[in-house]
Write a protein that holds these residues in place. Sequence first.
Motif, PDB file in Angstrom:
ATOM      1  N   GLY A 111       0.812  -1.213   0.000  1.00 45.68           N
ATOM      2  CA  GLY A 111       0.000   0.000   0.000  1.00 45.68           C
ATOM      3  C   GLY A 111       0.847   1.265   0.000  1.00 45.68           C
ATOM      4  N   SER A 112       2.161   1.116   0.105  1.00 48.03           N
ATOM      5  CA  SER A 112       3.033   2.298   0.049  1.00 48.03           C
ATOM      6  C   SER A 112       3.095   2.805  -1.386  1.00 48.03           C
ATOM      7  CB  SER A 112       4.449   1.942   0.530  1.00 48.03           C
ATOM      8  OG  SER A 112       5.342   2.992   0.187  1.00 48.03           O
ATOM      9  N   ILE A 113       2.733   4.065  -1.585  1.00 45.33           N
ATOM     10  CA  ILE A 113       2.781   4.648  -2.937  1.00 45.33           C
ATOM     11  C   ILE A 113       4.236   4.791  -3.375  1.00 45.33           C
ATOM     12  CG2 ILE A 113       2.317   6.779  -4.223  1.00 45.33           C
ATOM     13  CD1 ILE A 113      -0.326   6.979  -2.595  1.00 45.33           C
ATOM     14  N   GLU A 114       5.078   5.250  -2.450  1.00 43.11           N
ATOM     15  CA  GLU A 114       6.475   5.490  -2.817  1.00 43.11           C
ATOM     16  C   GLU A 114       7.227   4.193  -3.104  1.00 43.11           C
ATOM     17  OE1 GLU A 114       8.187   8.412  -0.203  1.00 43.11           O
ATOM     18  OE2 GLU A 114      10.191   7.881  -0.888  1.00 43.11           O
ATOM     19  N   ASP A 115       6.848   3.123  -2.400  1.00 41.93           N
ATOM     20  CA  ASP A 115       7.593   1.866  -2.506  1.00 41.93           C
ATOM     21  C   ASP A 115       7.123   0.988  -3.678  1.00 41.93           C
ATOM     22  OD1 ASP A 115       9.530   0.013  -1.077  1.00 41.93           O
ATOM     23  OD2 ASP A 115       7.744  -1.265  -1.185  1.00 41.93           O
ATOM     24  N   ASN A 116       6.118   1.445  -4.429  1.00 44.16           N
ATOM     25  CA  ASN A 116       5.532   0.598  -5.482  1.00 44.16           C
ATOM     26  C   ASN A 116       6.436   0.554  -6.714  1.00 44.16           C
ATOM     27  OD1 ASN A 116       3.986  -0.739  -7.341  1.00 44.16           O
ATOM     28  ND2 ASN A 116       2.250   0.666  -7.250  1.00 44.16           N
ATOM     29  N   ARG A 117       7.178  -0.526  -6.823  1.00 41.39           N
ATOM     30  CA  ARG A 117       8.077  -0.675  -7.975  1.00 41.39           C
ATOM     31  C   ARG A 117       7.625  -1.769  -8.933  1.00 41.39           C
ATOM     32  NH1 ARG A 117      11.098   0.332  -3.491  1.00 41.39           N
ATOM     33  NH2 ARG A 117      12.115   2.359  -3.535  1.00 41.39           N
ATOM     34  N   LEU A 118       6.845  -2.723  -8.438  1.00 36.28           N
ATOM     35  CA  LEU A 118       6.463  -3.883  -9.254  1.00 36.28           C
ATOM     36  C   LEU A 118       5.152  -3.690 -10.000  1.00 36.28           C
ATOM     37  CD1 LEU A 118       7.248  -6.889  -6.871  1.00 36.28           C
ATOM     38  CD2 LEU A 118       8.466  -6.253  -8.952  1.00 36.28           C
ATOM     39  N   GLY A 119       4.262  -2.822  -9.498  1.00 34.61           N
ATOM     40  CA  GLY A 119       2.941  -2.661 -10.108  1.00 34.61           C
ATOM     41  C   GLY A 119       2.047  -3.856  -9.798  1.00 34.61           C
ATOM     42  N   GLY A 120       0.902  -3.913 -10.514  1.00 35.50           N
ATOM     43  CA  GLY A 120      -0.057  -5.004 -10.307  1.00 35.50           C
ATOM     44  C   GLY A 120      -0.816  -4.868  -8.993  1.00 35.50           C
ATOM     45  N   TRP A 121      -1.727  -5.828  -8.742  1.00 37.71           N
ATOM     46  CA  TRP A 121      -2.523  -5.871  -7.499  1.00 37.71           C
ATOM     47  C   TRP A 121      -3.222  -4.528  -7.271  1.00 37.71           C
ATOM     48  CZ3 TRP A 121      -0.399  -9.256  -2.951  1.00 37.71           C
ATOM     49  CH2 TRP A 121      -0.009 -10.505  -3.443  1.00 37.71           C
ATOM     50  N   TYR A 122      -3.860  -4.002  -8.331  1.00 40.25           N
ATOM     51  CA  TYR A 122      -4.430  -2.656  -8.283  1.00 40.25           C
ATOM     52  C   TYR A 122      -5.371  -2.438  -7.101  1.00 40.25           C
ATOM     53  CZ  TYR A 122      -2.574  -1.556 -12.908  1.00 40.25           C
ATOM     54  OH  TYR A 122      -1.738  -1.297 -13.963  1.00 40.25           O
ATOM     55  N   SER A 123      -6.379  -3.299  -6.969  1.00 44.85           N
ATOM     56  CA  SER A 123      -7.402  -3.017  -5.954  1.00 44.85           C
ATOM     57  C   SER A 123      -6.834  -3.158  -4.542  1.00 44.85           C
ATOM     58  CB  SER A 123      -8.626  -3.924  -6.154  1.00 44.85           C
ATOM     59  OG  SER A 123      -8.251  -5.268  -6.219  1.00 44.85           O
ATOM     60  N   TYR A 124      -6.038  -4.188  -4.300  1.00 43.42           N
ATOM     61  CA  TYR A 124      -5.487  -4.395  -2.955  1.00 43.42           C
ATOM     62  C   TYR A 124      -4.536  -3.263  -2.587  1.00 43.42           C
ATOM     63  CZ  TYR A 124      -3.262  -6.939   0.953  1.00 43.42           C
ATOM     64  OH  TYR A 124      -2.779  -7.317   2.191  1.00 43.42           O
ATOM     65  N   ARG A 125      -3.612  -2.940  -3.496  1.00 45.65           N
ATOM     66  CA  ARG A 125      -2.674  -1.834  -3.231  1.00 45.65           C
ATOM     67  C   ARG A 125      -3.425  -0.536  -2.924  1.00 45.65           C
ATOM     68  NH1 ARG A 125       2.721  -2.198  -4.680  1.00 45.65           N
ATOM     69  NH2 ARG A 125       3.276  -3.829  -6.156  1.00 45.65           N
ATOM     70  N   ALA A 126      -4.402  -0.225  -3.797  1.00 43.03           N
ATOM     71  CA  ALA A 126      -5.115   1.049  -3.655  1.00 43.03           C
ATOM     72  C   ALA A 126      -5.953   1.058  -2.374  1.00 43.03           C
ATOM     73  CB  ALA A 126      -5.992   1.292  -4.878  1.00 43.03           C
ATOM     74  N   SER A 127      -6.532  -0.098  -2.024  1.00 41.15           N
ATOM     75  CA  SER A 127      -7.359  -0.148  -0.807  1.00 41.15           C
ATOM     76  C   SER A 127      -6.506   0.079   0.434  1.00 41.15           C
ATOM     77  CB  SER A 127      -8.099  -1.487  -0.714  1.00 41.15           C
ATOM     78  OG  SER A 127      -7.212  -2.558  -0.428  1.00 41.15           O
ATOM     79  N   LYS A 128      -5.271  -0.420   0.417  1.00 38.51           N
ATOM     80  CA  LYS A 128      -4.383  -0.226   1.573  1.00 38.51           C
ATOM     81  C   LYS A 128      -3.797   1.192   1.577  1.00 38.51           C
ATOM     82  CE  LYS A 128      -4.538  -4.394   3.519  1.00 38.51           C
ATOM     83  NZ  LYS A 128      -5.042  -4.628   4.885  1.00 38.51           N
ATOM     84  N   ALA A 129      -3.512   1.746   0.394  1.00 44.84           N
ATOM     85  CA  ALA A 129      -3.029   3.136   0.341  1.00 44.84           C
ATOM     86  C   ALA A 129      -4.107   4.076   0.894  1.00 44.84           C
ATOM     87  CB  ALA A 129      -2.671   3.522  -1.094  1.00 44.84           C
ATOM     88  N   ALA A 130      -5.364   3.806   0.524  1.00 43.17           N
ATOM     89  CA  ALA A 130      -6.466   4.649   1.030  1.00 43.17           C
ATOM     90  C   ALA A 130      -6.661   4.420   2.529  1.00 43.17           C
ATOM     91  CB  ALA A 130      -7.752   4.329   0.267  1.00 43.17           C
ATOM     92  N   LEU A 131      -6.510   3.183   2.977  1.00 38.28           N
ATOM     93  CA  LEU A 131      -6.569   2.906   4.425  1.00 38.28           C
ATOM     94  C   LEU A 131      -5.496   3.718   5.146  1.00 38.28           C
ATOM     95  CD1 LEU A 131      -7.341   1.281   7.001  1.00 38.28           C
ATOM     96  CD2 LEU A 131      -5.737  -0.489   6.227  1.00 38.28           C
ATOM     97  N   ASN A 132      -4.288   3.735   4.572  1.00 44.63           N
ATOM     98  CA  ASN A 132      -3.199   4.471   5.215  1.00 44.63           C
ATOM     99  C   ASN A 132      -3.526   5.961   5.329  1.00 44.63           C
ATOM    100  OD1 ASN A 132      -1.871   2.061   5.351  1.00 44.63           O
ATOM    101  ND2 ASN A 132      -0.328   2.536   3.789  1.00 44.63           N
TER     102      ASN A 132
END
Length: 234
Positions: free
Chosen positions: A137-158
């Motif tokens: 869910g870290s926006i800055e640490d996202n280097r691999l991409g993919g997992w759109y919904s899970y990543r975004a849901s955790k970034a928004a949670l953060n």
Amino acid sequence: MPLSKTLGVAYKALVIGVNGAIGSALFEALQKDPHCSQVIGVSRTSDIPIDITDESSIQNAYGKLFTQGPFDLILLATGILHEDGIAPEKKLDALQLDHLQRIFQVNTFGPALIIKHFHRLLSKQRSLFVCVSAKVGSIEDNRLGGWYSYRASKAALNMLIKTAGIEVRRTHPETSFVALHPGTVKSRLSSPFGSQKTGQIPAEAAAKMLVALSGIPVTAPSIFLSYDGSTIPW
Ligand SMILES: NC(=O)c1ccc[n+]([C@@H]2O[C@H](COP(=O)([O-])OP(=O)(O)OC[C@H]3O[C@@H](n4cnc5c(N)ncnc54)[C@H](OP(=O)(O)O)[C@@H]3O)[C@@H](O)[C@H]2O)c1
């Protein structure tokens, strides 16, 4: 450092999502801590049932837990990465609105409602409101991409955690809000993604997480914390 150094001896804890691998391991670790005077665990099937996607269920649970608080530590350990018919997306073409909504419902909107109601259960002394998040869910640490919904849901949670940390400081000047990355842990959630080979045993991860939580400075309204005690960029 033991958690009691931060929260004081005889601290009280509440774990939401106590049926999950991480939630149950955190609950058991707290039960074993002689300085934890009381730990209550709730889930969809506990005596005080709670479905985090249903605000009336959250309000009912809040009413029953109110008399048992205040709590020095509140831990939310719910979440989904996949379920029947829903898998993490590898590419943009895989995005589906109903899947995005379902992942956000559990990982973001549910925790938002938990924070809305349960911050009133926090002690006004040194206290922690911890939501299990994920490093992806870290926006800055996202280097691999993919997992759109899970990543975004955790970034928004953060973002919800960070924002709540600012507001709640006004009434609870010693409370820290924590987005906690548990590392890769063997669980129902992670097993399709190789965690049975490479993941930590939940009890080991829980022990590390409690040590990491004990090191949070009282000056921090919020923090994105890894199980190993390091901080993660938001
Ligand atoms: N395992 C890992 O490697 C890993 C890595 C990074 C982050 N995380 C995060 O860690 C957290 C815990 O995951 P886990 O690995 O312990 O998975 P898990 O064993 O599948 O536990 C997830 C828990 O969430 C609960 N839950 C789901 N929807 C709910 C709802 N509507 N209301 C109440 N509870 C609900 C489930 O309850 P039921 O038992 O009732 O279904 C289950 O107990 C999640 O937020 C996950 O994103 C895990």
